[in-house]
Design a protein around this motif. Structure first.
Motif, mmCIF file in Angstrom:
data_model
loop_
_atom_site.group_PDB
_atom_site.id
_atom_site.type_symbol
_atom_site.label_atom_id
_atom_site.label_comp_id
_atom_site.label_asym_id
_atom_site.label_seq_id
_atom_site.Cartn_x
_atom_site.Cartn_y
_atom_site.Cartn_z
ATOM 1 N N ALA A 34 1.099 -7.682 7.208
ATOM 2 C CA ALA A 34 0.983 -6.663 6.046
ATOM 3 C C ALA A 34 0.090 -6.560 4.645
ATOM 4 O O ALA A 34 -0.488 -5.691 4.508
ATOM 5 C CB ALA A 34 2.586 -6.286 5.601
ATOM 6 N N LEU A 37 -3.472 -5.621 5.293
ATOM 7 C CA LEU A 37 -3.907 -4.065 5.808
ATOM 8 C C LEU A 37 -4.480 -3.394 4.636
ATOM 9 O O LEU A 37 -4.046 -3.475 3.562
ATOM 10 C CB LEU A 37 -2.233 -3.473 6.363
ATOM 11 N N LEU A 39 -3.960 -0.085 3.670
ATOM 12 C CA LEU A 39 -3.249 0.995 3.764
ATOM 13 C C LEU A 39 -3.653 2.293 3.384
ATOM 14 O O LEU A 39 -4.499 2.321 2.515
ATOM 15 C CB LEU A 39 -1.892 0.963 3.133
ATOM 16 N N LYS A 41 -2.840 6.642 2.872
ATOM 17 C CA LYS A 41 -1.728 7.686 2.827
ATOM 18 C C LYS A 41 -2.419 9.047 3.276
ATOM 19 O O LYS A 41 -3.423 9.402 3.015
ATOM 20 C CB LYS A 41 -1.217 7.958 1.368
ATOM 21 N N THR A 54 2.156 6.756 6.046
ATOM 22 C CA THR A 54 1.453 5.723 5.612
ATOM 23 C C THR A 54 0.819 4.964 6.840
ATOM 24 O O THR A 54 1.389 4.868 7.895
ATOM 25 C CB THR A 54 2.395 4.655 5.113
ATOM 26 N N SER A 56 -1.992 2.525 9.000
ATOM 27 C CA SER A 56 -2.754 1.225 9.165
ATOM 28 C C SER A 56 -3.083 0.782 10.469
ATOM 29 O O SER A 56 -2.520 1.679 11.690
ATOM 30 C CB SER A 56 -1.873 0.305 8.535
ATOM 31 N N PHE A 58 -2.123 -1.469 12.097
ATOM 32 C CA PHE A 58 -1.041 -2.283 12.742
ATOM 33 C C PHE A 58 0.118 -1.470 13.131
ATOM 34 O O PHE A 58 0.565 -1.183 14.312
ATOM 35 C CB PHE A 58 -0.446 -3.184 11.761
ATOM 36 N N TYR A 61 3.880 4.843 9.583
ATOM 37 C CA TYR A 61 5.061 5.186 9.282
ATOM 38 C C TYR A 61 4.984 6.823 8.666
ATOM 39 O O TYR A 61 4.331 6.883 7.614
ATOM 40 C CB TYR A 61 5.780 4.059 8.088
ATOM 41 N N THR A 63 7.417 10.338 6.878
ATOM 42 C CA THR A 63 8.676 10.643 6.282
ATOM 43 C C THR A 63 8.430 12.204 6.047
ATOM 44 O O THR A 63 7.304 12.514 5.356
ATOM 45 C CB THR A 63 9.227 9.812 5.112
ATOM 46 N N LEU A 118 1.806 4.736 -6.723
ATOM 47 C CA LEU A 118 2.742 4.585 -6.120
ATOM 48 C C LEU A 118 3.462 3.134 -6.370
ATOM 49 O O LEU A 118 2.930 2.098 -6.628
ATOM 50 C CB LEU A 118 2.662 4.335 -4.435
ATOM 51 N N LEU A 120 6.725 0.996 -5.110
ATOM 52 C CA LEU A 120 7.905 0.861 -4.231
ATOM 53 C C LEU A 120 8.840 -0.232 -4.891
ATOM 54 O O LEU A 120 8.251 -1.278 -5.314
ATOM 55 C CB LEU A 120 7.058 0.305 -3.186
HETATM 56 O O1 YOG Z 1 5.903 5.208 1.827
HETATM 57 O O2 YOG Z 1 7.655 3.629 1.696
HETATM 58 O O3 YOG Z 1 4.256 6.637 -0.024
HETATM 59 O O4 YOG Z 1 7.312 7.002 3.085
HETATM 60 C C1 YOG Z 1 5.824 -0.107 2.910
HETATM 61 C C2 YOG Z 1 5.956 -1.313 3.820
HETATM 62 C C3 YOG Z 1 3.547 -2.956 7.732
HETATM 63 C C4 YOG Z 1 4.982 -3.568 8.495
HETATM 64 C C5 YOG Z 1 4.838 0.851 3.194
HETATM 65 C C6 YOG Z 1 3.248 -1.737 8.277
HETATM 66 C C7 YOG Z 1 7.024 -2.167 3.706
HETATM 67 C C8 YOG Z 1 5.446 -4.856 8.313
HETATM 68 C C9 YOG Z 1 5.249 2.276 2.301
HETATM 69 C C10 YOG Z 1 2.643 -0.915 7.005
HETATM 70 C C11 YOG Z 1 6.990 -3.343 4.262
HETATM 71 C C12 YOG Z 1 5.977 -4.826 6.833
HETATM 72 C C13 YOG Z 1 2.076 0.644 7.591
HETATM 73 C C14 YOG Z 1 6.241 2.964 2.954
HETATM 74 C C15 YOG Z 1 7.916 -3.490 5.600
HETATM 75 C C16 YOG Z 1 7.294 -4.287 6.707
HETATM 76 C C17 YOG Z 1 3.180 1.555 7.674
HETATM 77 C C18 YOG Z 1 6.813 3.788 2.102
HETATM 78 C C19 YOG Z 1 6.723 6.190 1.062
HETATM 79 C C20 YOG Z 1 5.863 6.811 -0.048
HETATM 80 C C21 YOG Z 1 6.641 7.439 1.898
#
Ligand code: YOG
Length: 137
Positions: A34, A37, A39, A41, A54, A56, A58, A61, A63, A118, A120
């Motif tokens: 991770a 990456l 990233l 948006k 989000t 990448s 890999f 994600y 929402t 952002l 988190l």
């Molecule tokens: O975004 O909450 O914009 O949903 C946080 C990653 C990595 C997988 C990404 C994949 C948390 C391995 C922000 C990364 C780490 C690591 C790409 C997501 C967890 C696992 C998807 C987020 C919000 C605000 C909206």
């Protein structure tokens, strides 16, 4: 009226992503992947509905939510937890609270100049990410 977050954004800085992932209990192997990456948006708005993707190489994600309406979120491919989420405006900041097993969990988005910011957060760890608008290829 808050600034528009809509568009495609690419990450330019990422502080304490490791700490945030540790707080979520992400294993070392996934953390190492991770951290490398780049990233992106992609934020869309359709009337009162927001979609935040989000992206990448890999994993991706996404929402979808309405501001002020609680929703069930499954953080699939991230820490794979079920949380009750709610997004509200705090002035010009878009704040999401993610209530579940992990305490003080959520994120905040806002604009500063032309950058998308952002934070988190989870159990006292704060990851700070900044994105710049992606120019059309
Ligand atoms: O975004 O909450 O914009 O949903 C946080 C990653 C990595 C997988 C990404 C994949 C948390 C391995 C922000 C990364 C780490 C690591 C790409 C997501 C967890 C696992 C998807 C987020 C919000 C605000 C909206």
């Amino acid at each position: 009226m808050p600034d528009s977050f809509c568009g495609s954004w690419e990450i330019i800085s990422n502080v304490n992503f490791e700490g945030y992932m540790n707080a979520l209990g992400i294993n070392l192997y996934l953390r190492k992947i991770a951290l490398r990456l780049k990233l992106k948006k992609v934020i869309e708005q359709q009337e009162d509905r927001y979609i935040i993707k989000t992206c990448s190489t890999f994993r991706n994600y996404a929402t979808t939510f309405r501001v002020g309406q609680e929703f069930q979120e499954f953080t699939e491919g991230l820490d794979n937890r079920h949380v009750k989420s709610m997004v509200t405006w705090h002035g010009k900041k878009m704040v999401c609270e993610q209530v579940g097993e992990k305490k003080c969990r959520g994120w905040t988005h806002w604009m500063e100049e032309d950058k998308l910011h952002l934070e988190l957060f989870c159990e006292g760890e704060v990851c700070k990410q900044v994105f710049k608008k992606k120019v059309n290829e």
